[in-house]
Design an enzyme around this catalytic site. Structure first.
Site, mmCIF file in Angstrom:
data_model
loop_
_atom_site.group_PDB
_atom_site.id
_atom_site.type_symbol
_atom_site.label_atom_id
_atom_site.label_comp_id
_atom_site.label_asym_id
_atom_site.label_seq_id
_atom_site.Cartn_x
_atom_site.Cartn_y
_atom_site.Cartn_z
ATOM 1 N N GLY A 1 2.956 -1.135 4.259
ATOM 2 C CA GLY A 1 2.978 0.286 3.955
ATOM 3 C C GLY A 1 4.393 0.740 3.632
ATOM 4 N N GLY A 2 5.063 1.344 4.606
ATOM 5 C CA GLY A 2 6.381 1.951 4.398
ATOM 6 C C GLY A 2 7.373 1.065 3.655
ATOM 7 N N GLU B 1 -6.757 4.408 8.067
ATOM 8 C CA GLU B 1 -6.573 5.846 7.823
ATOM 9 C C GLU B 1 -7.840 6.454 7.220
ATOM 10 O OE1 GLU B 1 -2.923 5.384 5.637
ATOM 11 O OE2 GLU B 1 -1.928 4.823 7.502
ATOM 12 N N SER C 1 3.559 -2.137 10.288
ATOM 13 C CA SER C 1 5.007 -2.175 10.512
ATOM 14 C C SER C 1 5.654 -3.492 10.087
ATOM 15 C CB SER C 1 5.336 -1.843 11.980
ATOM 16 O OG SER C 1 4.898 -0.532 12.292
ATOM 17 N N HIS D 1 -9.464 0.986 4.977
ATOM 18 C CA HIS D 1 -8.188 1.154 5.676
ATOM 19 C C HIS D 1 -8.400 2.038 6.908
ATOM 20 C CE1 HIS D 1 -4.098 2.353 6.581
ATOM 21 N NE2 HIS D 1 -3.721 1.276 5.920
ATOM 22 N N ASN E 1 0.870 -1.170 0.000
ATOM 23 C CA ASN E 1 0.000 0.000 0.000
ATOM 24 C C ASN E 1 0.912 1.227 0.000
ATOM 25 O OD1 ASN E 1 -1.776 2.064 0.496
ATOM 26 N ND2 ASN E 1 -2.448 1.328 2.513
ATOM 27 N N TRP E 2 1.004 1.865 -1.157
ATOM 28 C CA TRP E 2 1.940 2.997 -1.271
ATOM 29 C C TRP E 2 1.397 4.263 -0.610
ATOM 30 C CZ3 TRP E 2 3.832 2.758 -7.116
ATOM 31 C CH2 TRP E 2 4.458 1.518 -7.334
ATOM 32 N N LYS E 3 0.125 4.249 -0.224
ATOM 33 C CA LYS E 3 -0.511 5.417 0.408
ATOM 34 C C LYS E 3 -0.291 6.670 -0.463
ATOM 35 C CE LYS E 3 -0.218 3.083 4.821
ATOM 36 N NZ LYS E 3 -0.092 3.165 6.273
ATOM 37 N N GLY F 1 2.498 2.197 10.875
ATOM 38 C CA GLY F 1 3.425 3.319 10.759
ATOM 39 C C GLY F 1 4.141 3.657 12.054
ATOM 40 N N GLU G 1 -5.201 -5.221 10.522
ATOM 41 C CA GLU G 1 -4.224 -4.148 10.714
ATOM 42 C C GLU G 1 -4.523 -3.429 12.025
ATOM 43 O OE1 GLU G 1 -2.249 -2.789 6.801
ATOM 44 O OE2 GLU G 1 -4.024 -1.589 7.094
#
Ligand code: 13P
Length: 262
Positions: free
Chosen positions: A233-234, A96, A212, A94, A9-11, A172, A166
């Site tokens: 993510g990251g 977010e 993470s 998600h 997920n590149w957000k 994150g 999640e």
């Protein structure tokens, strides 16, 4: 045997040039057998990434979708549009989106219905906050999110659903759930699915862990019996880290094969 699914997920990251630079090595190193690999770029890069990955086994997904096929809905993107540009997956609900943009189990329900109706594979995210975990409400929260979001999913369409556990406190933060915590939640989620659609569906549905995930912790998480993949993510923004996570997915598959004597 469930095929592991590793999704990035590149957000809200990466320009077109940066997306192109990331996708090049992914096409070389992550177009693999035995693991479903998916990347979910921001919508500005979707078409570029679909084209760059054409002919590879790496799937492309969007990070959100509206439930209407078209309309006066400024800023939104419909499932029809995603299918039109070659997306096969979409992330729904998600945390977010839930926390920052007011999404609810009801909007998840609507988006999920539209996504599966248009043939997309939906990655539906659920997870508790730290306060909810500390108040021992984790499973109550997960059940509420599952019951609300998946209300309309039938036995026929459930195969188009991937679940992503999640925990909000792990996203994150650099503080991933421990393999035991992930396994415990995934087992409960699978149990809930069994109660809803029966044992065969429970055995078949894939449940990803997200929060993470890194090249360093992916293998220990993916060794858990009910952790069928990762939503990253990251670490999905770095080709070498994401490739290592995909390789951990391959090892999970290989270990499951050995255990099954195949
Ligand atoms: P991080 O891997 O950066 O914690 O993000 C997880 C996530 O939200 C994936 O959807």
């Amino acid at each position: 045997m469930r095929t592991p699914i590793i999704a990035g997920n590149w957000k809200m990251h990466l320009t077109l040039a940066e997306a192109g630079a990331l996708v090049g090595p992914l096409r070389t190193d992550c177009d693999v057998d035995g693991v479903d690999v998916v990347v979910c770029p921001p919508c500005t890069a979707l078409t570029t990434v679909v084209r760059a990955l054409a002919g590879s086994r790496i799937g492309v997904g969007a990070q959100d979708v509206h439930w209407e096929p078209q309309g006066a809905l400024t800023g939104e993107i419909s499932p029809t549009m995603l299918v039109d540009i070659g997306c096969r997956y979409v992330i729904i609900g998600h945390s977010e989106r839930r926390t920052l943009f007011g999404e609810t189990d009801e909007t998840v329900r609507r988006k999920l219905g539209a996504a599966v109706q248009h043939g997309l594979i939906a990655i539906v995210c659920i997870g508790e906050t730290l306060a909810q975990r500390e108040a021992n409400q984790t499973f109550e929260v997960l059940e509420r999110q599952l019951a609300g979001g998946l209300q309309d999913v039938s036995a026929d369409t459930v195969q188009q659903v991937v679940l992503a556990y999640e925990p909000v406190w792990a996203i994150g933060t650099g503080r991933n759930a421990t393999p035991d915590q992930a396994q415990e939640a995934h087992a409960k989620i699978r149990q809930w699915v069994g109660g809803r659609w029966g044992a065969l569906v429970a055995q078949a549905i894939r449940i990803q862990y997200g929060g993470s995930v890194t090249a360093a912790n992916a293998a220990s998480l993916l060794q858990q019996p009910d952790v069928d993949g990762a939503l990253v993510g990251g670490a999905s923004l770095k080709a070498d880290a994401f490739t290592a996570i995909v390789q951990a997915g391959q090892s999970r598959r290989a270990a499951a094969r050995t255990a099954a004597g195949r």
